[in-house]
Design a protein around this motif. Structure first.
Motif, PDB file in Angstrom:
ATOM      1  N   UNK A   1       0.853  -1.188   0.000  1.00 41.86           N
ATOM      2  CA  UNK A   1       0.000   0.000   0.000  1.00 41.86           C
ATOM      3  C   UNK A   1       0.884   1.231   0.000  1.00 41.86           C
ATOM      4  N   UNK A   2       0.264   2.391  -0.112  1.00 41.24           N
ATOM      5  CA  UNK A   2       1.043   3.622  -0.294  1.00 41.24           C
ATOM      6  C   UNK A   2       1.862   3.989   0.931  1.00 41.24           C
ATOM      7  N   UNK A   3       1.439   3.546   2.110  1.00 43.47           N
ATOM      8  CA  UNK A   3       2.113   3.941   3.351  1.00 43.47           C
ATOM      9  C   UNK A   3       3.319   3.061   3.652  1.00 43.47           C
ATOM     10  N   UNK A   4       3.504   1.977   2.907  1.00 50.64           N
ATOM     11  CA  UNK A   4       4.602   1.059   3.192  1.00 50.64           C
ATOM     12  C   UNK A   4       5.435   0.853   1.931  1.00 50.64           C
ATOM     13  N   UNK A   5       5.120  -0.162   1.138  1.00 50.40           N
ATOM     14  CA  UNK A   5       5.912  -0.388  -0.065  1.00 50.40           C
ATOM     15  C   UNK A   5       5.861   0.821  -1.000  1.00 50.40           C
ATOM     16  N   UNK A   6       4.728   1.482  -1.023  1.00 51.51           N
ATOM     17  CA  UNK A   6       4.566   2.619  -1.927  1.00 51.51           C
ATOM     18  C   UNK A   6       5.568   3.738  -1.710  1.00 51.51           C
ATOM     19  N   UNK A   7       6.216   3.779  -0.542  1.00 51.55           N
ATOM     20  CA  UNK A   7       7.230   4.803  -0.300  1.00 51.55           C
ATOM     21  C   UNK A   7       8.405   4.666  -1.264  1.00 51.55           C
ATOM     22  N   UNK A   8       8.680   3.428  -1.715  1.00 53.82           N
ATOM     23  CA  UNK A   8       9.780   3.215  -2.661  1.00 53.82           C
ATOM     24  C   UNK A   8       9.465   3.746  -4.057  1.00 53.82           C
ATOM     25  N   UNK A   9       8.377   3.291  -4.695  1.00 54.92           N
ATOM     26  CA  UNK A   9       8.084   3.867  -6.012  1.00 54.92           C
ATOM     27  C   UNK A   9       7.816   5.365  -5.964  1.00 54.92           C
ATOM     28  N   UNK A  10       7.342   5.868  -4.822  1.00 51.23           N
ATOM     29  CA  UNK A  10       7.153   7.323  -4.712  1.00 51.23           C
ATOM     30  C   UNK A  10       8.478   8.041  -4.910  1.00 51.23           C
ATOM     31  N   UNK A  11       9.558   7.497  -4.318  1.00 51.39           N
ATOM     32  CA  UNK A  11      10.876   8.104  -4.506  1.00 51.39           C
ATOM     33  C   UNK A  11      11.297   8.073  -5.967  1.00 51.39           C
ATOM     34  N   UNK A  12      10.998   6.970  -6.647  1.00 54.89           N
ATOM     35  CA  UNK A  12      11.423   6.861  -8.037  1.00 54.89           C
ATOM     36  C   UNK A  12      10.614   7.774  -8.945  1.00 54.89           C
ATOM     37  N   UNK A  13       9.344   7.972  -8.631  1.00 61.82           N
ATOM     38  CA  UNK A  13       8.531   8.895  -9.424  1.00 61.82           C
ATOM     39  C   UNK A  13       9.055  10.326  -9.266  1.00 61.82           C
ATOM     40  N   UNK A  14       9.402  10.699  -8.040  1.00 59.47           N
ATOM     41  CA  UNK A  14       9.962  12.043  -7.821  1.00 59.47           C
ATOM     42  C   UNK A  14      11.279  12.199  -8.580  1.00 59.47           C
ATOM     43  N   UNK A  15      12.081  11.141  -8.591  1.00 58.48           N
ATOM     44  CA  UNK A  15      13.329  11.194  -9.346  1.00 58.48           C
ATOM     45  C   UNK A  15      13.052  11.339 -10.838  1.00 58.48           C
ATOM     46  N   UNK A  16      12.049  10.624 -11.339  1.00 55.39           N
ATOM     47  CA  UNK A  16      11.700  10.719 -12.759  1.00 55.39           C
ATOM     48  C   UNK A  16      11.216  12.120 -13.108  1.00 55.39           C
ATOM     49  N   UNK A  17      10.435  12.717 -12.229  1.00 54.09           N
ATOM     50  CA  UNK A  17       9.960  14.076 -12.496  1.00 54.09           C
ATOM     51  C   UNK A  17      11.115  15.066 -12.466  1.00 54.09           C
ATOM     52  N   UNK A  18      12.064  14.862 -11.545  1.00 55.87           N
ATOM     53  CA  UNK A  18      13.244  15.723 -11.505  1.00 55.87           C
ATOM     54  C   UNK A  18      14.093  15.512 -12.758  1.00 55.87           C
ATOM     55  N   UNK A  19      14.198  14.265 -13.202  1.00 54.40           N
ATOM     56  CA  UNK A  19      14.962  13.944 -14.407  1.00 54.40           C
ATOM     57  C   UNK A  19      14.332  14.596 -15.631  1.00 54.40           C
ATOM     58  N   UNK A  20      13.019  14.513 -15.726  1.00 57.95           N
ATOM     59  CA  UNK A  20      12.295  15.106 -16.847  1.00 57.95           C
ATOM     60  C   UNK A  20      12.535  16.610 -16.906  1.00 57.95           C
TER      61      UNK A  20
END
Length: 657
Positions: A489-508
């Protein structure tokens, strides 16, 4: 630009704190958690040793205490140590997936719970074909299927008749094979019931109608048939089971089945043109043939819904059955998400018109992104709630696509990709476990019991249902323990993909800034805004009009970004990958838009070395790409390096010219 850092929290450039829990998840880029991993491995290795010693302590020592001093023993140990040291030295040439400098393919560091659980389980060597050889990990595998089903929005309560079912595979390719296999079994079963004149069922009027039922209607027929059999006398039950079995496609094979039903055509598989090559392999393997795979055009690297509608209209008009429509959640090349909701809607409408087919989501890459869309109770999060903390993710379309997965028939997910788990652990999950009753393969020396048992007991004979026979229970343990430590769920495992999405947005964002930095020497373009954590970059030397020349330039860049087994990996500053943009996938409008923005001439696509545009591809999985503690952005460092290499390569080319 440097990141803002405070003593008590680590923040990304957009001010969002990196959860400290993540720092305990991995061995780490600098192996900072080596003590933790070592403690776990030693603790559970000793635990395994004690288990062996206490199994039957009255047994004599099969290996005497003096054996370690025998010359043959010492010689064997010496050879073993030598080969292991050689292997260890050779492995230093491996790809440094753990490093934030690796932004190439779909691989990253491994989660400690999974790594430790797999190492812990390996000495027990469970074979997850049946509980006779894996009494613990077979049950864990069934539970893993339920964990993933809940993440995807399927029913995950085994007490419900419509509960989902899932199992692990060696990877997404085998999971996609299973999707084809199950869809064909489900689609053809009502035809077999008609051929056998199965009693007391409301069967369709003809073979075409039976072959084109909505999957849920086919499942309902199967359920009614099983209920009738359960009430029949034993002799009658065996007689009718044999009659229906003899009429099934699994018994007859494709040639004899379609010869027995000449009104039917071999069904098509519809998939986007960017679909994984496993769909072509699967059609060949199943005997359907590559010709039955119809690849649909796309818009913006997402399936073209209008083209899907037109194809379905044509299939209905020509009485051409469709086996499966595939939607992709996170393409392997661009990370884009197909409009799953539109595919589901189209299936519903055409099923009502007599053209039923299954819908499968190939989420081998993007499946774990669904954790961002799940509340802790398993319910779907609202779009506004998911979007909080991101610049643009998720689009309204991506949110609708994820929400619609619950209405599909099956899904492929790869824990060994965005689940950060060891190879090979793919997964296949179907929406309704009852249809799995069409797949069992009996083997008296392996499987026991009957299918009338409860959910958990039935699937302990797992090998009856899956494509593989023997397979590792250690991989199952890795996935199960990880999901227990990090619920999906977003409060546990979801913390990992959240970091990668932020990195992707920064990369973009940084890629667009990079385009202005190198404007004097090269044209740079992000061809599609990212749906997930894959971002591509197209490049062309300034003034060049030839696609072939642009391709050669990008390939030279990639030569500096890919692994070279003849050089120490430390010689590389960053690792990236490439893919291509194909006009047949892009469509004319997007092809022209991208080539015009890069200053390339459409006509040069016909030249030698052209035909498609080579672009850089970046997979942003590592949660430390934005190293907040040290004020370092590996994204900025990458683009600084890329700018240097672009200028150097063009300068070299200019001198050579």
């Amino acid at each position: 630009m440097p990141l803002s850092v405070t003593p008590d929290s680590a923040t990304t450039g957009d001010g969002h704190a990196r959860p400290r829990m993540i720092d305990a998840c991995f061995l780490g880029p600098y192996a900072q958690n080596d003590t933790l991993l070592e403690k776990l491995v030693v603790e559970f290795l000793r635990d395994h040793v004690y288990w062996r010693r206490n199994f039957h302590p009255e047994d004599p020592l099969a290996i005497g205490t003096s054996a370690a001093y025998h010359p043959d023993y010492l010689a064997f140990e010496a050879r073993m140590r030598r080969e292991l040291h050689l292997l260890s030295a050779q492995l230093k040439k491996s790809v440094p997936f753990h490093s934030p400098r690796y932004i190439g393919h779909m691989a990253s560091d491994l989660l400690l719970p999974g790594l430790a659980a797999q190492i812990l389980t390996l000495p027990y060597n469970p074979n997850n074909v049946t509980e006779d050889t894996a009494p613990v990990t077979v049950e864990l595998e069934v539970k893993v299927g339920l964990q993933l089903a809940r993440m995807l929005g399927y029913v995950a309560d085994p007490t419900r008749p419509d509960c989902a079912f899932g199992h692990l595979t060696s990877g997404g390719t085998v999971a996609n094979y299973q999707a084809l296999r199950l869809a064909l079994a489900q689609k053809s079963f009502p035809v077999a019931l008609r051929a056998a004149n199965a009693p007391e069922l409301a069967l369709p009027d003809d073979d075409h109608a039976a072959f084109n039922l909505h999957p849920q209607h086919a499942t309902a027929l199967l359920e009614q048939w099983q209920q009738w059999l359960a009430q029949a006398a034993p002799a009658e039950r065996r007689q009718w089971q044999a009659r229906v079995q003899a009429a099934r496609i699994e018994h007859l094979g494709l040639v004899d089945f379609f010869a027995a039903h000449p009104a039917l055509k071999v069904p098509k598989v519809l998939a986007p043109i960017t679909a994984h090559y496993s769909w072509s392999k699967g059609c060949k393997l199943l005997g359907l043939g590559r010709n039955q795979l119809e690849l649909l055009p796309e818009r913006g690297m997402r399936i073209d819904v209008e083209a899907l509608e037109a194809t379905l209209e044509r299939c209905q008009r020509e009485r051409q059955p469709v086996l499966l429509a595939v939607a992709v959640m996170g393409t392997t090349e661009y990370g884009t998400v197909d409009p799953v909701d539109a595919v589901v809607d189209a299936r519903q409408r055409f099923a009502e018109r007599g053209l039923g087919f299954a819908v499968h989501v190939d989420a081998a890459w993007g499946g774990y992104l669904a954790t961002l869309f799940r509340n802790e109770d398993g319910s779907l999060r609202a779009h506004a709630d998911v979007a909080r903390g991101f610049r643009a993710f998720p689009s309204v379309g991506v949110h609708a696509a994820v929400a619609a997965i619950a209405q599909t028939d099956s899904v492929t997910v790869d824990p060994h990709k965005l689940g950060y788990l060891p190879y090979g652990s793919g997964a296949f999950i179907c929406r309704d476990h009852r249809v799995m009753a069409l797949l069992p393969e009996a083997a008296d020396y392996v499987f026991h019991g009957d299918a009338a048992q409860d959910y958990m007991t039935r699937y302990r004979s797992l090998g009856q249902y899956i494509p593989e026979g023997s397979k590792s229970g250690a991989a199952v343990a890795a996935v199960y323990v990880t999901h227990q430590v990090l619920p999906l769920d977003h409060a546990h495992f979801g913390l990992l993909p959240a970091q990668t999405i932020r990195a992707a947005e920064a990369f973009d964002a940084r890629a667009r800034h990079f385009a202005s930095e190198v404007a004097g020497v090269a044209q740079a373009l992000v061809p599609f805004s990212p749906d997930s954590n894959l971002v591509c970059l197209a490049l062309n030397p300034a003034g060049n009009r030839s696609v072939a020349v642009a391709n050669a330039f990008v390939r030279r860049l990639h030569d500096e970004l890919r692994i070279d087994p003849h050089q120490p990996v430390q010689n590389k500053q960053f690792f990236g990958s490439v893919t291509t943009l194909r006009p047949e996938a892009l469509g004319e409008a997007d092809t022209r838009r991208i080539l015009d923005a890069l200053g390339l001439d459409m006509a040069t696509l016909d030249e030698e070395g052209a035909g498609k545009l080579v672009i850089l591809r970046h997979t942003l999985m590592n949660p430390y790409l934005l190293d907040e503690d040290n004020g370092v952005s590996y994204i900025d460092l990458y683009f600084d390096h890329l700018a240097t290499r672009v200028r150097a390569l063009l300068a070299d080319a200019g001198r050579a010219g």
